[in-house]
Write an enzyme that holds these catalytic residues in place. Sequence first.
Site, PDB file in Angstrom:
ATOM      1  N   ARG B  60       0.800  -1.227   0.000  1.00  0.00           N
ATOM      2  CA  ARG B  60       0.000   0.000   0.000  1.00  0.00           C
ATOM      3  C   ARG B  60       0.827   1.268   0.000  1.00  0.00           C
ATOM      4  NH1 ARG B  60      -4.119  -0.023   3.922  1.00  0.00           N
ATOM      5  NH2 ARG B  60      -4.192  -2.206   3.386  1.00  0.00           N
ATOM      6  N   THR B  61       1.894   1.301   0.800  1.00  0.00           N
ATOM      7  CA  THR B  61       2.680   2.536   0.832  1.00  0.00           C
ATOM      8  C   THR B  61       3.373   2.763  -0.504  1.00  0.00           C
ATOM      9  OG1 THR B  61       3.065   2.267   3.191  1.00  0.00           O
ATOM     10  CG2 THR B  61       4.531   3.756   2.026  1.00  0.00           C
ATOM     11  N   ARG B 110      12.109   2.667   2.106  1.00  0.00           N
ATOM     12  CA  ARG B 110      11.636   1.969   3.290  1.00  0.00           C
ATOM     13  C   ARG B 110      12.680   0.905   3.618  1.00  0.00           C
ATOM     14  NH1 ARG B 110       5.788  -0.486   4.640  1.00  0.00           N
ATOM     15  NH2 ARG B 110       5.526   1.723   5.098  1.00  0.00           N
TER      16      ARG B 110
END
Lengths: 426, 324, 166
Positions: B60-61, B110
């Site tokens: 999702r990110t 990330r």
Amino acid sequence: MKPLLIRGGRVIDPSQHHDAVADVLIADGRIAEVGQGLGVPDGAEVMEARGKVVAPGLIDLHVHLREPGREDVETIATGARAAAAGGFTAVCAMPNTDPVTDNQAAVGFIVKQAQAAGAARVYPIAAVSLGQKGQQLAEFGELVGAGAVAVSDDGHPVVSSHLMRMALSYARTFGIPVADHCEDPTLKAKGVMHEGLVATRLGLHGIPAAAEEIMVARNLLLAELTNGHVHLCHMSTRGSVELIRRAKDKGIPVTAEVTPHHLTLTDDACEGYNTNAKMNPPLREAADVRALRSALKDGTIDLIATDHAPHHYDAKEREFDDAPFGIVGLETALGLGITELVDGGLLTLPELIDRMSVAPARVFHLPGGTLKRGAPGDVVVFDPAARWRVDPEQFLSKSRNTPYAGRELTGRVVRTVVRGRTVHPG
Amino acid sequence: MTERFLGKDLLGLEPLTADQIRFILDTAEPFKEVSERAIKKVPTLRGKTIVNLFFEASTRTRISFEFAEKRLSADTVNVAAAGSSVEKGETLVDTARNLEAMRIDMVVMRHPASGAARFLADRINSNVINAGDGTHEHPTQGLLDLLTLRDQFGRIEGLKVCICGDILHSRVARSNIWGLLKLGAQVAVCGPVSLLPMGIEDLGVTVFRRIEDAIQWADALNVLRLQLERMHGGYIPSLREYNRVFGVTVERLEKAPKDLVILHPGPMNRGVEIDSRVADGPHSMILGQVTNGVAVRMAVLYLLAGGRPEMAEAAKGRAGEVTE
Amino acid sequence: MSREIVQFAGGTDRLVLVGIQRRGPELAHRLAVLIEAKEGVSLPRGTLDITLYRDDVGTIGPKPVVGETHLPHDLDGTCIMIVDDVLFTGRTVRAAMDELTDFGRPARIGLCALIDRGGRELPIQADVVGKRVDARPTDRVDVLLAEVDGRDAVELVRVRGGGAGD
């Protein structure tokens, strides 16, 4: 070898409560005489030491020299030279090398390499258990016979209380201490710094003070049970200090050491994810630093040991989680001691020398730590007022991992003498 | 002013001022409108190269950032890499240098290690946006949560927000705490004590031991996902017990003195930390968070990509339009 | 100007007035009111912010403010009159046209500017002009409106030397 006359320095020998300007004569590798206005023997070298301090050579009971196995970051030779540059005439090398120092051949190897290096003395510390695996006792008799002065599984704790008890009892036969890295591995787990507010803000896993204190308590109880000599490595918490104080009051045979970094830095040093502030045990809080300093002053903690731990630049140039624990310390220890502890008002200069030379010799039963007539000719001459800036690129050690880079310090070694021979400057 | 308003990177909310945070939220408003158009694209970052460097799996990110980048007309490249430097055999330093050598403009990263975003940002000239580093911060999530609360309540100041769940391991919690405190909200956390980090009260956060107390107090709950690993790590005995004691259920919410707004960063463990009926219910703003996520990320990319003051001064000097 | 706009559009049938932020929307509103009063119709209006369509994203300044964009739903087949306060290099209008065509396909686009100060950098001309002003490249021409600035005025600011600002 020529005799060496060190003239006119402030001679501080805490072992004889001597603190006065005097001359020191070293001949045939031993202290020949300490007195005023000594004559110059034939062929002697004379060193003018006015304004300098002359003391028994410093002794570091806890260093990692990485040889055999990691000669890329340090060897016995480079470590011994770095030690000499730091004013140390003797160091004790921990056995967590590759292979581990758990047999007499390995002990003999270190002795031989140290002799070849011809700088500071290197006394091997052998492993408590084979391979440091914590299961089977190593052959203390053989190891001591080959030259080991103590046993330790440092790098790791001795987890099994039964094994620790056996080690303490068995070591009594040979009159050696068992040095333990006090840490409960399940509490330490994935921790990479002190468990506290800084770790919470940085999002890093913490190591609680209790991880150390649990093992300190256990070791003290076992020392009481066995009457064996337990030596507690690199103490870092105020809780540990409390436990040791009460144990010593009861007469339990315990000795303890503290590193220069645990006396001068807190977990704030980890800000910005500085991997040169990552070590085990970790830097803790201001209250812990205060307690460690008082303990060093009142003798609850006996001595300063650096836990010199060289690491490769690439290894430290990593995410904080992945970087290895440890910093070097041989070449900054005396400067930090003078700047922060003596000039900082905690210790007198004779007290500092006691904690860095006299006490280490006493605790591990090593020669040195004194300028009595006939004692080994191991002497350090330093300028207690010299100001210098820490530049890791100038280190004699192969490694540069220090949090003190760029720091201004007072107190610098001028000459280091081992067995009457000048080993620094080289 | 010789510095960019936001600096070169967005690494977290802790280093930002309240002004900076408010400015980002204000800038997100027009970008919400762009996502409502038939042609969801503006040419603003045309020709900019953005790399999405994800060392942790995240759908999702990553997708949210990708939409944000594409709607700004930037060129995007997705790189999914193994976790730590040790695992994948190439150090983060080398990764950084390689990216720099390819002349990319921005990196969205990330990574499983706290501090990794800062590590990269210190070593490359490109803008670095932290999409989550270890358990440290997830600033764009914090921002979109703030925007969603602001949409609902019209303000952040004085709002009572409780973050519920595994605070110890949550970067979302930390970013939210910083953002909410700086904008003047009252912040609380609620969860098993074993999952609360040391010193949390020293940050100015109230601690509720029981979810019922939190529900009595709060205007909004931000419910965090509870991971299976926590059970294996011995922090809590079981997920079932967690749901029984701390779950945000319809029954518990019925006892609330007011209509609580519910947020969740996703993905949800339905039936563990949150009941399906709550997640899909009328007070849930979870989908609003997702919409705001794209707008917030567009705003962040826009503000970091542009805004070189020297060039702005030079442009004014050319007597171009009154820029305002 | 309102008369000329209606003339240009050939009636008010499919006319839409779109003001460019900032001050364009207020001008568009005033013009629309005049047209509505005269022609007795209700005119659709829009607001356009072109910040995201500028050709110089690197020069937007450290703290750029993006204003509101709001357009009538269906632009296909309409005659859009772009309303701006000052027409200078033409870049704002180019950005506005790019943005409008992302919303739909107008039949026709015209430009109405209150002040035309010359100095075009692109081949763009206004169809309806309030007043032409002769300004040097280093001068500033500022339009002030009661709705935004508290008073109505057009100011020509002569700047000595080549730098921007006073």
